[in-house]
Design a protein around this motif. Structure first.
Motif, PDB file in Angstrom:
ATOM      1  N   TYR A 161      23.394  47.337   3.860  1.00 13.22           N
ATOM      2  CA  TYR A 161      22.951  46.494   4.973  1.00 13.22           C
ATOM      3  C   TYR A 161      23.958  46.516   6.128  1.00 13.22           C
ATOM      4  O   TYR A 161      23.573  46.528   7.296  1.00 13.22           O
ATOM      5  CB  TYR A 161      22.715  45.076   4.464  1.00 13.22           C
ATOM      6  N   SER A 184      23.515  48.130   9.941  1.00  9.11           N
ATOM      7  CA  SER A 184      23.538  47.156  11.046  1.00  9.11           C
ATOM      8  C   SER A 184      24.056  47.728  12.368  1.00  9.11           C
ATOM      9  O   SER A 184      23.423  47.528  13.419  1.00  9.11           O
ATOM     10  CB  SER A 184      24.359  45.929  10.635  1.00  9.11           C
ATOM     11  N   ASN A 227      19.485  35.380  12.188  1.00  5.28           N
ATOM     12  CA  ASN A 227      20.629  35.698  11.330  1.00  5.28           C
ATOM     13  C   ASN A 227      21.278  34.439  10.765  1.00  5.28           C
ATOM     14  O   ASN A 227      21.535  34.343   9.560  1.00  5.28           O
ATOM     15  CB  ASN A 227      21.648  36.507  12.147  1.00  5.28           C
ATOM     16  N   LYS A 234      25.936  39.419  -0.581  1.00  3.18           N
ATOM     17  CA  LYS A 234      24.802  40.324  -0.359  1.00  3.18           C
ATOM     18  C   LYS A 234      23.798  39.677   0.588  1.00  3.18           C
ATOM     19  O   LYS A 234      23.240  40.348   1.477  1.00  3.18           O
ATOM     20  CB  LYS A 234      24.145  40.658  -1.697  1.00  3.18           C
ATOM     21  N   ALA A 286      25.045  39.861   4.204  1.00  2.00           N
ATOM     22  CA  ALA A 286      24.884  41.203   4.770  1.00  2.00           C
ATOM     23  C   ALA A 286      23.436  41.452   5.186  1.00  2.00           C
ATOM     24  O   ALA A 286      23.160  41.993   6.265  1.00  2.00           O
ATOM     25  CB  ALA A 286      25.341  42.249   3.761  1.00  2.00           C
ATOM     26  N   MET A 287      22.510  41.053   4.330  1.00  2.47           N
ATOM     27  CA  MET A 287      21.091  41.242   4.646  1.00  2.47           C
ATOM     28  C   MET A 287      20.672  40.396   5.835  1.00  2.47           C
ATOM     29  O   MET A 287      19.867  40.833   6.668  1.00  2.47           O
ATOM     30  CB  MET A 287      20.241  40.891   3.430  1.00  2.47           C
ATOM     31  N   LEU A 315      21.625  42.248   8.976  1.00  2.00           N
ATOM     32  CA  LEU A 315      20.728  43.366   9.261  1.00  2.00           C
ATOM     33  C   LEU A 315      19.381  42.877   9.792  1.00  2.00           C
ATOM     34  O   LEU A 315      18.868  43.406  10.791  1.00  2.00           O
ATOM     35  CB  LEU A 315      20.518  44.189   7.989  1.00  2.00           C
ATOM     36  N   LEU A 316      18.798  41.871   9.149  1.00  2.00           N
ATOM     37  CA  LEU A 316      17.490  41.370   9.582  1.00  2.00           C
ATOM     38  C   LEU A 316      17.570  40.764  10.988  1.00  2.00           C
ATOM     39  O   LEU A 316      16.628  40.870  11.771  1.00  2.00           O
ATOM     40  CB  LEU A 316      16.957  40.342   8.590  1.00  2.00           C
ATOM     41  N   ILE A 342      14.158  49.244   2.626  1.00  2.00           N
ATOM     42  CA  ILE A 342      15.385  48.436   2.598  1.00  2.00           C
ATOM     43  C   ILE A 342      15.108  47.059   1.997  1.00  2.00           C
ATOM     44  O   ILE A 342      15.920  46.525   1.221  1.00  2.00           O
ATOM     45  CB  ILE A 342      15.981  48.296   4.012  1.00  2.00           C
ATOM     46  N   PHE A 365      16.793  45.331  -1.420  1.00  2.00           N
ATOM     47  CA  PHE A 365      17.433  44.013  -1.445  1.00  2.00           C
ATOM     48  C   PHE A 365      16.907  43.144  -2.581  1.00  2.00           C
ATOM     49  O   PHE A 365      17.660  42.373  -3.185  1.00  2.00           O
ATOM     50  CB  PHE A 365      17.202  43.304  -0.109  1.00  2.00           C
TER      51      PHE A 365
END
Length: 467
Positions: A334, A338, A372, A386, A389-390, A393-394, A430, A434
């Motif tokens: 992720y 990014s 975010n 984790k 991090a996701m 990215l989202l 992705i 996850f």
């Protein structure tokens, strides 16, 4: 020079430069983690970097991008010198003021960023880092605006070597994470002096021009929130991890992020050549079509690069790291992707800068940041680092989606059905990754690679034949 060749040569050249710049940090990272075995101590150093990036985002006042825009407004050398000199004076004053504010409020800053006023001395050292970082950015700008790529190779390598040499010596002498901070500050001083000596003819302070200063600030200040949002994307996860979990998890997360930063080879290749290319071609009649094609190919490149990297990253963590640091692998996919999604945002968002509607770009990025932060709040307690991090990215993906809606409606960008199909499969892969409890990389990466070959094999062959 042919525009395609010009862009590709700049892209590859700055990619090679960034790869060389990253060689030393990548090699030294396993050594540093073995010297600083407590991940909480490494987490404190990362919070120092977080404060520096926060402060410099404000201190520069958006003048760097404004200077870049105005520099290419005319071909007159004297005008260019007035622009650079005026920008340098503005940033020197603003960085001095902001650094003093950080020193005065050191205890409050330490409480906000590190969760304890006992670490106030880290905030004081970060204030020095802010001053150096902001001024280095402006003083080094003429080198990039003149496209002097070889200079960046030397400056990056010499900076990294000096930074880690000083740091490791001090760590071995018992300074622990202070060694990293002092090494960082010392190497930054060197870089400021290096670029000042190199570019001193571009900075004639008697050429300060109030009219140009107003123009720089008029363009720059509205995009300051944009850079603060960039900072928040990259740093709020660490702050929220520190408060919701602990500094040990910040250290583990940061190591995963450092390894994932190899994707910045691609991002820096883009960033290094993009501004020069984008503003020097902004008046071309087919600029929209050209930028749309660049966006499309960079989108495919980003996900394909992630796919190939995920095949080897488990071996990298097992071989180079030990103890808790190995757990950093869970954030890799992720945080690798990014910066590449940010690259896509900047490609599309630059169209708004060209038409001088920077506030729209900031608004699009702010929507992604809100997403975010909300996801961080819910994901961190459930998924730990984790989840953070996701969430990052989202947030970037949402920003890209919104800026595409804006630029397409303004007829500043064109998106093909082929790209929509590819992105749907790539993003879905992705999300599938996850939701798995283990690092099941094979299936999602295979889907992305096969989809890219199915849709873009012909484009790739044409590119090969051209070169």
């Amino acid at each position: 020079m042919n525009r395609k060749r010009f862009f590709i040569e700049n892209f590859l050249a700055y990619g090679a430069i960034n790869a060389l710049d990253k060689i030393v940090p990548v090699i030294m990272l396993p050594i540093v983690t073995r010297l600083i075995t407590d991940s909480a101590d490494y987490g404190k150093f990362e919070m120092f970097n977080t404060i520096v990036s926060f402060g410099s985002s404000f201190a520069i006042l958006g003048v760097y991008d404004a200077m870049f825009r105005e520099y290419f407004e005319r071909e007159d050398i004297e005008y260019k010198n007035i622009v650079t000199s005026t920008a340098a004076r503005i940033v020197f004053i603003s960085s001095t003021i902001f650094s003093c504010v950080l020193i005065v409020g050191a205890r409050l800053i330490a409480e906000l960023f590190l969760g304890s006023q006992q670490n106030w001395h880290i905030a004081v050292m970060a204030a020095i880092g802010v001053f150096l970082a902001a001024n280095k950015t402006i003083i080094s700008a003429p080198t990039r605006m003149k496209n002097l790529r070889k200079v960046y190779v030397f400056s990056g390598l010499s900076y990294s070597l000096l930074y880690y040499l000083i740091s490791i010596v001090l760590i071995r002498e018992g300074f622990n994470y202070y060694g990293l901070i002092i090494g960082n500050i010392s190497a930054s001083v060197y870089l400021v002096l290096f670029f000042y000596i190199l570019n001193r003819k571009d900075f004639i302070f008697s050429l300060f021009n109030k009219k140009i200063a107003k123009e720089l600030l008029k363009f720059g200040i509205p995009i300051v929130p944009c850079f603060v949002i960039y900072w928040a994307f990259n740093s709020m996860d660490r702050i929220m991890i520190a408060h919701m979990l602990n500094l040990h998890e910040v250290g583990i997360y940061s190591i995963g992020a450092k390894v994932a930063s190899i994707s910045t080879f691609i991002y820096a290749a883009f960033a290094g050549g993009w501004q020069y290319f984008a503003f020097s071609t902004m008046r071309d009649k087919d600029q929209v079509i050209m930028t749309s094609k660049i966006f499309e190919y960079l989108s495919v490149l980003s996900f394909v690069a992630l796919s190939f990297s995920m095949f080897i990253v488990p071996y990298v963590f097992d071989f180079f790291f030990s103890g808790d640091y190995i757990k950093g692998i869970v954030v890799f996919p992720y945080l690798f992707l990014s910066p590449l999604i940010l690259m896509l945002f900047q490609t599309a968002g630059n169209q708004l800068l060209v038409v001088k509607k920077a506030y729209l770009s900031t608004g699009c990025l702010f929507i992604g940041l809100c997403c975010n932060l909300i996801l961080n709040y819910f994901f961190i307690p459930i998924y730990g680092i984790k989840g953070a991090a996701m969430a990052t990215l989202l947030g970037f993906i949402v920003s890209v989606f919104v800026v595409l809606i804006v630029t397409i409606n303004m007829k500043l960008l064109i998106i093909t059905k082929k790209l929509i199909a590819f992105l749907a499969v790539a993003v879905g892969s992705i999300l599938f990754l996850f939701m798995q409890d283990s690092t099941l990389y094979f299936l999602p990466t295979l889907c992305i690679i096969l989809m890219s070959l199915f849709l873009y094999a012909k484009d790739f062959l044409i590119f090969i034949k051209m070169h």
